[in-house]
Design a protein around this motif. Structure first.
Motif, mmCIF file in Angstrom:
data_model
loop_
_atom_site.group_PDB
_atom_site.id
_atom_site.type_symbol
_atom_site.label_atom_id
_atom_site.label_comp_id
_atom_site.label_asym_id
_atom_site.label_seq_id
_atom_site.Cartn_x
_atom_site.Cartn_y
_atom_site.Cartn_z
ATOM 1 N N THR A 1 0.833 -1.203 0.000
ATOM 2 C CA THR A 1 0.000 0.000 0.000
ATOM 3 C C THR A 1 0.862 1.244 0.000
ATOM 4 O OG1 THR A 1 -0.094 -0.017 2.410
ATOM 5 C CG2 THR A 1 -1.889 -1.139 1.251
ATOM 6 N N GLY A 2 0.235 2.371 -0.224
ATOM 7 C CA GLY A 2 0.941 3.649 -0.203
ATOM 8 C C GLY A 2 1.143 4.147 1.214
ATOM 9 N N THR A 3 1.427 5.432 1.344
ATOM 10 C CA THR A 3 1.672 6.008 2.673
ATOM 11 C C THR A 3 0.443 6.730 3.219
ATOM 12 O OG1 THR A 3 2.631 7.977 1.663
ATOM 13 C CG2 THR A 3 4.156 6.213 2.328
ATOM 14 N N THR A 4 -0.646 6.764 2.452
ATOM 15 C CA THR A 4 -1.906 7.322 2.945
ATOM 16 C C THR A 4 -3.057 6.458 2.457
ATOM 17 O OG1 THR A 4 -2.193 8.783 1.035
ATOM 18 C CG2 THR A 4 -1.047 9.711 2.939
ATOM 19 N N TYR A 5 -4.105 6.419 3.277
ATOM 20 C CA TYR A 5 -5.312 5.698 2.895
ATOM 21 C C TYR A 5 -6.475 6.297 3.660
ATOM 22 C CZ TYR A 5 -8.732 1.998 2.140
ATOM 23 O OH TYR A 5 -9.867 1.310 1.795
ATOM 24 N N SER A 6 -7.594 6.480 3.006
ATOM 25 C CA SER A 6 -8.820 6.926 3.658
ATOM 26 C C SER A 6 -9.791 5.752 3.675
ATOM 27 C CB SER A 6 -9.457 8.101 2.914
ATOM 28 O OG SER A 6 -8.751 9.283 3.167
ATOM 29 N N LEU A 7 -10.306 5.453 4.857
ATOM 30 C CA LEU A 7 -11.270 4.368 4.965
ATOM 31 C C LEU A 7 -12.512 4.675 4.137
ATOM 32 C CD1 LEU A 7 -11.076 3.613 8.803
ATOM 33 C CD2 LEU A 7 -9.994 2.348 6.930
ATOM 34 N N VAL A 8 -13.122 3.632 3.595
ATOM 35 C CA VAL A 8 -14.349 3.762 2.800
ATOM 36 C C VAL A 8 -15.406 2.844 3.406
ATOM 37 C CG1 VAL A 8 -13.146 4.400 0.672
ATOM 38 C CG2 VAL A 8 -13.597 1.991 1.157
ATOM 39 N N ALA A 9 -16.661 3.085 3.074
ATOM 40 C CA ALA A 9 -17.771 2.323 3.645
ATOM 41 C C ALA A 9 -17.593 0.814 3.470
ATOM 42 C CB ALA A 9 -19.090 2.791 3.041
ATOM 43 N N ALA A 10 -17.005 0.399 2.357
ATOM 44 C CA ALA A 10 -16.802 -1.028 2.086
ATOM 45 C C ALA A 10 -15.812 -1.676 3.053
ATOM 46 C CB ALA A 10 -16.334 -1.227 0.644
ATOM 47 N N ASP A 11 -15.055 -0.875 3.819
ATOM 48 C CA ASP A 11 -14.106 -1.419 4.793
ATOM 49 C C ASP A 11 -14.789 -1.881 6.078
ATOM 50 O OD1 ASP A 11 -11.867 -0.928 3.151
ATOM 51 O OD2 ASP A 11 -11.658 1.116 3.909
ATOM 52 N N ALA A 12 -16.044 -1.510 6.284
ATOM 53 C CA ALA A 12 -16.757 -1.876 7.514
ATOM 54 C C ALA A 12 -16.764 -3.394 7.692
ATOM 55 C CB ALA A 12 -18.187 -1.346 7.483
ATOM 56 N N GLY A 13 -16.400 -3.828 8.888
ATOM 57 C CA GLY A 13 -16.396 -5.251 9.197
ATOM 58 C C GLY A 13 -15.218 -6.013 8.630
ATOM 59 N N LYS A 14 -14.260 -5.312 8.058
ATOM 60 C CA LYS A 14 -13.113 -5.971 7.422
ATOM 61 C C LYS A 14 -11.810 -5.601 8.115
ATOM 62 C CE LYS A 14 -15.295 -6.274 2.938
ATOM 63 N NZ LYS A 14 -15.306 -5.800 1.576
ATOM 64 N N ILE A 15 -10.736 -6.278 7.698
ATOM 65 C CA ILE A 15 -9.386 -5.945 8.140
ATOM 66 C C ILE A 15 -8.686 -5.241 6.982
ATOM 67 C CG2 ILE A 15 -7.152 -6.819 8.920
ATOM 68 C CD1 ILE A 15 -8.677 -9.256 10.054
ATOM 69 N N VAL A 16 -8.229 -4.034 7.228
ATOM 70 C CA VAL A 16 -7.458 -3.275 6.244
ATOM 71 C C VAL A 16 -5.991 -3.413 6.652
ATOM 72 C CG1 VAL A 16 -6.984 -0.981 5.299
ATOM 73 C CG2 VAL A 16 -9.338 -1.644 5.856
ATOM 74 N N THR A 17 -5.204 -4.091 5.843
ATOM 75 C CA THR A 17 -3.793 -4.306 6.172
ATOM 76 C C THR A 17 -2.928 -3.324 5.406
ATOM 77 O OG1 THR A 17 -4.216 -6.638 6.577
ATOM 78 C CG2 THR A 17 -1.924 -5.998 6.237
ATOM 79 N N CYS A 18 -2.101 -2.592 6.143
ATOM 80 C CA CYS A 18 -1.208 -1.592 5.554
ATOM 81 C C CYS A 18 0.196 -2.167 5.510
ATOM 82 C CB CYS A 18 -1.223 -0.324 6.392
ATOM 83 S SG CYS A 18 -2.852 0.419 6.546
ATOM 84 N N THR A 19 0.763 -2.255 4.314
ATOM 85 C CA THR A 19 2.102 -2.820 4.155
ATOM 86 C C THR A 19 2.980 -1.835 3.411
ATOM 87 O OG1 THR A 19 1.381 -3.929 2.141
ATOM 88 C CG2 THR A 19 1.303 -5.214 4.159
ATOM 89 N N ASN A 20 3.807 -1.154 4.145
ATOM 90 C CA ASN A 20 4.743 -0.213 3.550
ATOM 91 C C ASN A 20 5.925 -0.094 4.498
ATOM 92 O OD1 ASN A 20 6.026 2.229 2.477
ATOM 93 N ND2 ASN A 20 4.146 2.464 1.306
ATOM 94 N N ALA A 21 7.093 0.177 3.958
ATOM 95 C CA ALA A 21 8.277 0.374 4.796
ATOM 96 C C ALA A 21 8.279 1.755 5.435
ATOM 97 C CB ALA A 21 9.540 0.180 3.960
ATOM 98 N N SER A 22 7.534 2.696 4.849
ATOM 99 C CA SER A 22 7.438 4.054 5.382
ATOM 100 C C SER A 22 6.165 4.208 6.199
ATOM 101 C CB SER A 22 7.423 5.068 4.237
ATOM 102 O OG SER A 22 8.624 5.002 3.510
ATOM 103 N N ALA A 23 6.116 5.229 7.036
ATOM 104 C CA ALA A 23 4.953 5.493 7.876
ATOM 105 C C ALA A 23 3.697 5.674 7.021
ATOM 106 C CB ALA A 23 5.193 6.743 8.710
ATOM 107 N N ILE A 24 2.572 5.226 7.560
ATOM 108 C CA ILE A 24 1.293 5.258 6.845
ATOM 109 C C ILE A 24 0.267 5.977 7.701
ATOM 110 C CG2 ILE A 24 -0.552 3.850 5.840
ATOM 111 C CD1 ILE A 24 1.610 1.544 5.763
ATOM 112 N N THR A 25 -0.460 6.917 7.093
ATOM 113 C CA THR A 25 -1.555 7.603 7.769
ATOM 114 C C THR A 25 -2.870 7.103 7.196
ATOM 115 O OG1 THR A 25 -0.219 9.578 8.150
ATOM 116 C CG2 THR A 25 -2.613 9.838 8.279
ATOM 117 N N VAL A 26 -3.732 6.598 8.079
ATOM 118 C CA VAL A 26 -5.056 6.132 7.687
ATOM 119 C C VAL A 26 -6.067 7.148 8.212
ATOM 120 C CG1 VAL A 26 -6.784 4.315 7.917
ATOM 121 C CG2 VAL A 26 -4.356 3.715 7.697
#
Length: 93
Positions: A1-26
């Motif tokens: 994934t990138g270094t930023t991500y905004s949650l979306v309605a489809a993420d409800a009830g799911k696991i969002v896994t962030c994989t990056n070597a740099s810091a990530i802001t959700v």
């Protein structure tokens, strides 16, 4: 994934896994989720995951909004469309 991500309605009830070597802001946007919904965010890479409240959103926490380390999971439990409580393996500071 990138270094930023905004949650979306489809993420409800799911696991969002962030994989990056740099810091990530959700970003947790307001008016996207309803009371009783939740989203789990996993730090799958070395980059530390930090949650950020979008405009009009309030995130309650007892410590920080940062994941503790790689493989840690934190969750947002939504109290309403504009408030959520953060739980899970969070960094102390």
């Amino acid at each position: 994934t990138g270094t930023t991500y905004s949650l979306v309605a489809a993420d409800a009830g799911k696991i969002v896994t962030c994989t990056n070597a740099s810091a990530i802001t959700v970003t947790v946007p307001a008016s996207t989720f309803s009371a009783g919904q939740s989203v789990i965010i996993g730090q799958g890479g070395a980059g530390q995951v930090t949650l950020a409240a979008g405009i009009g959103m309030t995130l309650h926490t007892t410590t920080t909004l940062k994941a503790k380390a790689q493989y840690a999971r934190i969750a947002v439990m939504f109290d309403s469309a504009s408030e959520g409580t953060v739980i899970g393996e969070r960094a102390a500071s």
